[in-house]
Design a protein around this motif. Structure first.
Motif, PDB file in Angstrom:
ATOM      1  N   THR A 115      25.303 -38.422 -30.456  1.00  0.00           N
ATOM      2  CA  THR A 115      25.951 -38.397 -29.152  1.00  0.00           C
ATOM      3  C   THR A 115      25.586 -39.656 -28.391  1.00  0.00           C
TER       4      THR A 115
ATOM      5  N   ASN B  92      35.522 -35.088 -28.389  1.00  0.00           N
ATOM      6  CA  ASN B  92      35.434 -35.907 -27.178  1.00  0.00           C
ATOM      7  C   ASN B  92      35.028 -35.071 -25.981  1.00  0.00           C
ATOM      8  N   ASP B  93      34.930 -35.706 -24.814  1.00  0.00           N
ATOM      9  CA  ASP B  93      34.411 -35.058 -23.622  1.00  0.00           C
ATOM     10  C   ASP B  93      35.347 -34.025 -23.028  1.00  0.00           C
ATOM     11  N   VAL B  94      36.565 -33.935 -23.523  1.00  0.00           N
ATOM     12  CA  VAL B  94      37.489 -32.904 -23.020  1.00  0.00           C
ATOM     13  C   VAL B  94      37.731 -31.817 -24.068  1.00  0.00           C
ATOM     14  N   GLY B  95      36.890 -31.765 -25.100  1.00  0.00           N
ATOM     15  CA  GLY B  95      36.938 -30.681 -26.056  1.00  0.00           C
ATOM     16  C   GLY B  95      37.888 -30.850 -27.218  1.00  0.00           C
TER      17      GLY B  95
ATOM     18  N   SER C   4      33.861 -40.226 -23.939  1.00  0.00           N
ATOM     19  CA  SER C   4      32.605 -40.174 -24.680  1.00  0.00           C
ATOM     20  C   SER C   4      32.760 -39.206 -25.841  1.00  0.00           C
TER      21      SER C   4
ATOM     22  N   SER D 194      23.756 -38.014 -22.300  1.00  0.00           N
ATOM     23  CA  SER D 194      24.804 -37.514 -23.187  1.00  0.00           C
ATOM     24  C   SER D 194      24.251 -36.353 -24.003  1.00  0.00           C
TER      25      SER D 194
ATOM     26  N   VAL E  50      26.966 -26.386 -21.882  1.00  0.00           N
ATOM     27  CA  VAL E  50      27.544 -27.195 -22.959  1.00  0.00           C
ATOM     28  C   VAL E  50      28.065 -26.214 -24.006  1.00  0.00           C
TER      29      VAL E  50
ATOM     30  N   ASP F  67      30.253 -28.832 -28.502  1.00  0.00           N
ATOM     31  CA  ASP F  67      30.888 -29.681 -27.496  1.00  0.00           C
ATOM     32  C   ASP F  67      29.959 -30.825 -27.103  1.00  0.00           C
ATOM     33  N   GLN F  68      30.560 -31.860 -26.503  1.00  0.00           N
ATOM     34  CA  GLN F  68      29.829 -33.006 -25.998  1.00  0.00           C
ATOM     35  C   GLN F  68      30.177 -33.201 -24.539  1.00  0.00           C
ATOM     36  N   VAL F  69      29.136 -33.385 -23.695  1.00  0.00           N
ATOM     37  CA  VAL F  69      29.357 -33.620 -22.266  1.00  0.00           C
ATOM     38  C   VAL F  69      28.352 -34.657 -21.783  1.00  0.00           C
ATOM     39  N   GLU F  70      28.615 -35.209 -20.605  1.00  0.00           N
ATOM     40  CA  GLU F  70      27.711 -36.190 -20.015  1.00  0.00           C
ATOM     41  C   GLU F  70      27.365 -35.807 -18.584  1.00  0.00           C
TER      42      GLU F  70
END
Length: 452
Positions: free
Chosen positions: A53, A84-87, A114, A165, A197, A201-204
């Motif tokens: 990430t 990506n950051d919007v799933g 991201s 991240s 999270v 998933d990935q988030v910042e």
């Protein structure tokens, strides 16, 4: 060297992915002494997983690739998912040949700001590194999540940005709380509490949204449900760096290769997350010079700094070796750079094994080995053979407390450009320090892969 695998492998990889997801959903998270690395995974494992990430889209400053290296002589098949950051997510079946490298560019698979990358591999011995910002920011991918994470030295002042991240490698939601520390004390911003999270998933979190125009920001991440992989992304002026953080505060830390060049800047940045003041001492070893140890008192739940260069008490005379000790556990980081910006790096924990590989393709400005113990340490190297380079093995001894160039200790290795070397020690007292080419020399410190 790499190619897409025919469809006959999809069923096998799908089973491996399902097994990994089930295991992650049922297992209880634990926080190891150091952050998890895939290097310690045996080459004969039936299946393994890697999580990455911190990479951004093309306009984000941390755009780059994930470089997968197969350290084994046999083929490995991978199911690689980019989210990506919007799933949104894309999964592809890929193959990496024995002793070969394959690169995945997340931004070419998906749009977004991201990314997180999840790779399930049939077999062991595959490691991965994120390479970003024109191959000047590197971070190892990990083999699992953690339940606590700390880092120091973030900068949210004008011209800089600091982002955390997160990637959730499990099949259940993760919930995290983030505490921030600065010279004026600590805070628990409401938007950073109970932060969710989703599964895979990935988030910042942009630290600057709540900690405005502040330098030397420390963070503590507590995962109250599940486990996450974490990378800190610091953008300072024109310089982007990744920090891998630490799983817990400590009373000791080592920074064995710190530049004192006249045009460079170098600071040790300290976060004290405890309720007691911390007396911090930085011992400086610099050639034949006698340097009085530098000290700082860091208030409870606050941050402090020790300037190494420019500093009239420390000569501009090459590289210094720093040993940090504290009266109560703290979180240390090293910030190095110039007027163009600062690069942030976390200390490397002493281990038995490290992998030194030229993931950036730029070679190394310096590569050193440090024995943090007082007794002599037996060290061996094993180079991975390629079509151009035969396998090389050698052994040597590293004196107690010594820091020595890898090539000086093992002259048989030759130039490190394009090479992959496993460095092993008889006990966990070894620290490997790597810097990339740059100007001034030594300001771009990057983390090696450790094998625990």
């Amino acid at each position: 060297m790499a190619r897409e695998r025919p469809g006959v492998l999809i069923a096998v990889l799908a089973l491996a992915l399902a097994a990994t997801a089930t295991a992650s959903a049922l297992s209880h998270s634990s926080n190891p002494t150091s952050l998890p690395s895939a290097l310690s995974v045996a080459g004969d494992a039936e299946s393994t997983a890697l999580y990455c990430t911190g990479l951004s889209g093309a306009g984000g400053g941390a755009a780059g690739v994930v470089s997968f290296l197969n350290t084994q002589p046999t083929v490995r098949h991978m199911a690689v998912t980019v989210v990506n950051d919007v799933g949104q997510r894309v999964t592809r079946q890929l193959t990496v040949l024995g002793g070969s490298t394959m690169r995945v560019s997340p931004s070419s698979w998906l749009g977004g700001h991201s990314y997180g990358v999840d790779a399930v591999i049939t077999g062991g011995g595959v490691v991965a590194e994120e390479v970003a910002a024109q191959a000047r920011a590197l971070a190892p991918c990990v083999s699992g999540g953690v339940t606590s994470w700390y880092a120091s030295g973030f900068d949210t002042k004008v011209g800089s940005s600091a982002v955390l991240s997160f990637f959730n490698p499990t099949a259940t939601p993760a919930v995290i709380n983030v505490t921030t520390y600065s010279a004026t004390g600590y805070a628990a911003p409401a938007p950073f509490q109970g932060f969710a999270v989703g599964p895979h998933d990935q988030v910042e979190i942009n630290l600057g949204r709540e900690v405005v125009n502040t330098d030397n920001v420390g963070v503590g991440v507590s995962v109250v449900r599940g486990a996450v992989a974490v990378v800190g992304v610091q953008r300072s002026g024109t310089v982007t760096s990744f920090t891998t953080g630490s799983s817990s505060p400590a009373t000791r830390a080592w920074f064995p290769q710190v530049t004192t060049a006249s045009a460079a800047r170098a600071d040790v940045l300290v976060t004290n997350p405890s309720t007691q003041p911390a007396n911090v001492t930085v011992a400086v070893s610099l050639g034949s010079f006698h340097v009085v140890p530098r000290t700082v008192s860091v208030a409870a739940r606050a941050t402090g700094v020790v300037t190494i260069t420019p500093n009239s008490a420390i000569p501009a005379a090459g590289f210094a070796s720093l040993r940090v000790t504290a009266s109560t556990p703290v979180v240390a980081a090293l910030a190095t750079g110039s007027t163009a910006g600062m690069s942030l790096s976390a200390p490397t924990s002493p281990e038995r094994e490290f992998l030194v590989s030229d993931f950036s393709g730029r070679g190394f400005a310096t590569a050193t080995l440090t024995n943090v113990g007082v007794r002599a340490l037996a060290v061996s190297v094993r180079e991975l053979a390629t079509s151009r380079v035969p396998a090389v093995t050698a052994t040597s001894t590293l004196a107690g407390g010594a820091t020595v160039s890898l090539r000086a200790l093992f002259a048989v290795l030759g130039p490190l450009h394009g090479r992959t070397i496993v460095v092993s020690a008889q006990r966990p007292a070894l620290v490997v320090t790597l810097t990339l080419p740059g100007n001034p020399t030594g300001v771009n410190v990057v983390a090696p892969l450790d094998g625990g």
